[in-house]
Scaffold this active site. Structure first.
Site: not given
Lengths: 489, 453
Positions: B210, B244
């Site tokens: 990720e 993010c």
């Protein structure tokens, strides 16, 4: 067009003018990337046309392919049809039938907060895909992944195995006439060419081969953060229970072991059984072998040959392990090895240390089902695992207490014939899977999409600062009352 | 063997005993995890305050609630997900059992990061535990207080052998990565993602990465700018931009740039007051290195709002930059801070081209009242995920997989996808051991065909 077979690597003292030869793939890859960026492969009609082209290639050149397979592996027409051409044609037909359904956005259940929104998974091609294929089923294992990659809308570079030389030639010279070459290229060659290819960035790499090379491919992929599917191998155990009909088991064992001269990643690699069962199995195996391949298997059109001198030597070496109970003959000039069964085999001998990939079946004795399961679990997870018993509980126990890519109770690799089952490994036998819709999904990026309505702002305003203890209490009470999820965003 | 090696071996031995196989055991562990969270909510909020200047509201609302929901959802669905999945049979297999059997992989490594240090470390644990694995957890040392808290409380609630927490910095992480795992899930940056994949390749360990990227946010002329800017401001400046999936930069027509600036300012004042430094709801940068980095990105830029910072408290004011040059530094790296550059483009096509010239981001945002614009933007770009007319929220829908593509990552999780990510889906065919009459046709030397359908 296709790429002409490449020569040896460029020496470091070559003049600068050989810059293009130093990266022989730059142009091809750029061409494919440009086509992808231009959106050529997006429309369903384009993808369907490629798949139909593949189908025509198979139909129009069936004989050429059968001859190539016969030259490479002494593969019988029957085996070529059943395990190479037919299977590939099935995958093409399945993809053509389902393409539009597979391409559709997949709607997903929504939570309370997103009831008015549209939430779905969009399947998108990754971009430029590299398929590296092996030599043992050179049509199937090259073209079936290709079907998935094309159906998913990618541009594809195909790297067939140089060991199955005749098939490689057909794929490099004939196949490109059937698939749009702005989006597809075949790169023949050996480890050097593969190494050079792997220095480039791909958006997905699909590799079928050994775990050793699998590590090399994944390491190369890591440099570009390229996701991979690795279809590797292992020693596929085959447990044979005392409670079974030995002839039925022997027929199945023999057929799946000696098919393609044992050069099958999902073939039963070794047998685990009690000494009693071994005694009953041996004559049954001999009987099956004779029935399938005749008194002189060497003259049977149904038995293939070993792919190369190197593998032949390797396998001949394994014939020295344990004791030969059946077969054991070999002939270097033909790369022929007789269907062989070995007994009195020690765990430490080479035949029990490496994937055999040949027509040799060692039998290892165990005194109980528990011992068999322990034996299996001490080793790497295999690609396939087999258990034979009249007692379904025994079969289920083997399944429950082991792990493997796939499992078949009371038969060999029949499970491969269902495209509704994903085909892949676990642990050292691989990662990822394919076949049928799983291929399409493997070669697609699953993009999470949420389309919100621009209204409803009053409801969302609870999420904004400034926060107060009161606001938190209100939210918590609301969540409690609904008794359900509320990331109330 | 090193201490870390021992911890991992213990987890593997515990897994091999079969403890995690029964669903009941897994559910008990998840219920214990839930109790841990509820009983230590204040401590969790305290750690987040110490690490990132968060408060009890956003600690709950932007971290804890996600994990609680995941646990709830997973406990409810686990029996269904863990059940054998029958598949369509062929004519030759009508009498057989054909199904996909989900199994645990073994020992899973979860490497967390510091920006949502609770969620990104614990949420993956939920799926890994549910799938029946042992889980080794390595929280980020940069969010020190959370790392210490997790190392203290997790062993008080969960099985200590199966779910150890390993703390430490780069050398401990390197040490952990030498061990063999059956899956590694890493949240963090692209550079380290490559290192993790290289380490995983040695053991043929599958991975979920990720990562991040520059998440574009296209604002169409045809949109409700008040709503758009409020939502954008909310998603961008939460956690002081250290998210993010935050919108990294805005793409818009020059004719609306000023309006966007004004409306962003308005929302920012509503959220954080005239001086965000005084707001309890506004975060701080994690450390001095990142503080310097983000401050540096503002150099030479046209500052329409904010632009100041205080190194002592690692505070950076909510900042808006206008007419940003795509070649400038602020457009070369993921900002991960409260600085919003606006880049002008003259058309949707130009915006799409701009986006496609760059690495695939983790998220992509498009604001428009025109469905065609949204449709075109989505179909001509790629990204991990998309939200149209809002930001961040696609992340919160259980049934949507959360992950990146290209440089922004590989694999995904959340909800059922977590269960699948941390399971091996094993194809099974079980036949009765009948006599062979019906199968005779397939054996040589017969020439009969074994057809597939």
């Amino acid at each position: 067009m296709g790429k002409a077979p490449l020569g040896p690597s460029v020496q470091s003292d070559q003049p600068a003018g050989d810059a293009v030869r130093m990266d022989p793939f730059a142009d091809t890859l750029r061409r494919l990337r440009e086509a992808f960026s231009a959106g050529r492969t997006r429309p369903a009609e384009f993808r369907a046309a490629q798949l139909r082209g593949l189908g025509r290639f198979l139909q129009e050149h069936k004989q050429l392919l059968q001859e190539a397979l016969a030259q490479d592996l002494h593969k019988s027409a029957f085996e070529s049809e059943v395990s190479e051409i037919s299977i590939t044609q099935s995958e093409i037909n399945l993809a053509l039938r389902n393409l539009r359904a597979w391409m559709k956005d997949e709607k997903v259940p929504k939570n309370l907060a997103t009831q008015l929104d549209s939430a779905f998974i969009r399947k998108e091609p990754f971009g430029l895909v590299l398929v590296i294929a092996p030599w043992n089923y050179p049509v199937n294992l090259t073209l079936v992944p290709l079907v998935g990659a094309l159906a998913a809308g990618n541009c594809v570079v195909l790297k067939p195995s140089e060991f199955s030389r005749s098939t490689e030639k057909v794929l490099a010279e004939v196949l490109p006439r059937y698939v749009d070459q702005s989006c597809f290229a075949v790169v023949p060659g050996g480890p050097q060419e593969t190494g050079q290819l792997l220095e480039h960035k791909f958006d997905y790499i699909f590799f079928t081969g050994s775990p050793r090379v699998g590590r090399i491919v994944m390491s190369a992929a890591a440099k570009h953060l390229t996701p991979v599917t690795l279809e590797l191998g292992g020693k596929n155990p085959c447990y044979v229970d005392d409670d079974c009909d030995p002839q039925t088991v022997a027929n199945r064992l023999a057929w799946f072991r000696y098919f393609n001269t044992g050069q099958t990643c999902v073939a039963p690699d070794y047998v685990l059984c009690s000494p009693d069962t071994q005694e009953r199995l041996l004559p049954a195996l001999q009987s099956a072998i004779t029935r399938f391949y005749g008194e002189d298997p060497r003259s049977s059109p149904n038995l293939g040959r070993i792919i190369s001198d190197k593998h032949f030597q390797r396998l001949r070496g394994l014939l020295g392990c344990g004791r030969v109970a059946i077969g054991g003959q070999s002939d270097e000039s033909e790369r022929y090895i007789a269907p062989t069964v070995l007994v009195d085999v020690e765990e430490t001998e080479p035949v029990m240390q490496e994937e055999i990939f040949g027509p040799i079946l060692p039998i290892v004795n165990v005194r109980s089902l528990d011992e068999a399961i322990d034996f299996i679990n001490r080793r790497e997870k295999p690609l396939a695992l087999y258990a034979f018993s009249n007692n379904k509980q025994v079969v289920k126990r083997v399944l429950a207490q082991t792990s493997s890519g796939s499992f078949c109770g009371n038969d060999g690799f029949m499970h491969l014939t269902l495209d509704s089952l994903p085909f892949g490994g676990v642990g050292a036998s691989g990662m990822g899977s394919y076949h049928g819709k799983f291929s399409f999904d493997t070669f697609s990026h699953h993009r999470a999409c949420l389309l919100r309505c621009p209204g409803m702002e009053k409801i969302y305003s609870i999420r904004y600062p400034p926060y107060s203890p009161r606001k938190l209490r209100v939210l918590l009470m609301a969540m409690e009352a609904r008794g359900c999820s509320c990331t109330l965003l | 063997m090193s201490k870390i090696g021992e911890v991992v071996q213990r987890a593997r031995a515990a897994f091999n005993l079969g403890k995690t196989r029964p669903l009941q055991f897994r559910i008990q562990q998840l219920e214990a995890l839930r109790r841990m969270i509820k009983e230590h909510e204040k401590d969790i909020a305290g750690a987040l305050t110490a690490d990132l200047h968060r408060n009890e509201w956003n600690a709950y609302y932007e971290e804890v609630v996600y994990v609680l929901e995941e646990i709830e959802h997973v406990i409810k669905k686990l029996p269904e997900w863990a059940a054998d999945e029958p598949v369509e049979k062929t004519p030759q297999t009508q009498q057989d059992e054909c199904y996909i059997h989900s199994e645990p992989l073994g020992v899973v490594l979860i490497i967390g990061t510091w920006n949502y240090p609770f969620t990104v470390t614990v949420q993956p644990m939920v799926g890994a535990i549910a799938a029946g694995n042992a889980v080794v957890v390595k929280p980020s040392e940069l969010s020190e207080n959370m790392a210490n808290l997790l190392a203290t409380v997790i062993p008080q609630y969960l099985d200590r052998d199966l779910y150890p927490v390993i703390n430490g910095g780069i050398s401990e992480t390197t040490e952990v990565l030498k061990e063999r795992f059956d899956h590694i899930l890493y949240t963090g940056n692209t550079a380290v993602g490559k290192i993790i994949m290289m380490a995983a390749a040695k053991h043929l360990t599958p991975i979920t990465l990720e990562l991040g990227g520059k998440n574009p946010c296209y604002v169409d002329k045809d949109c409700d700018l008040d709503v758009a800017c409020r939502r954008i401001a909310w998603g961008k400046f939460m956690n002081s931009g250290q998210t993010c999936v935050a919108p990294d930069y805005i793409l818009c027509d020059p004719s609306i740039q000023n309006q966007i600036v004004e409306k962003l300012k308005k929302s920012l004042k509503e959220f954080y007051g005239e001086d965000a430094k005084k707001s309890r709801d506004y975060g701080r940068i994690i450390n001095s290195r990142h503080f310097q980095r983000v401050m540096g990105l503002m150099e030479g830029q046209k500052v329409a709002y904010g632009g100041t910072g205080d190194a002592a408290t690692r505070y950076i004011a909510p900042t808006i930059l206008t007419d940003v040059d795509p070649q400038s530094q602020v457009m070369q790296e993921e900002i991960f801070g409260p600085v919003m550059p606006i880049v002008c483009v003259r058309s949707l096509e130009e915006a799409i081209q701009f986006i496609n010239q760059r690495e695939k981001p983790l998220a992509l945002y498009v604001f428009s009242l025109n469905d065609k614009v949204i449709k075109k933007m989505i179909s001509e770009t790629s990204s991990g995920g998309v939200t149209a007319n809002d930001v961040v929220v696609h992340n919160s829908v259980h049934s949507l997989p959360y992950g990146g593509v290209g440089n922004s990552g590989m694999g995904s999780y959340h909800g059922k996808k977590s269960f699948e990510t941390f399971s091996h889906r094993r194809s099974c065919l079980v036949r009765p051991l009948l006599n062979d009459e019906s199968l005779k046709a397939r054996y040589p030397p017969s020439l009969a065909k074994m057809t597939r359908h």
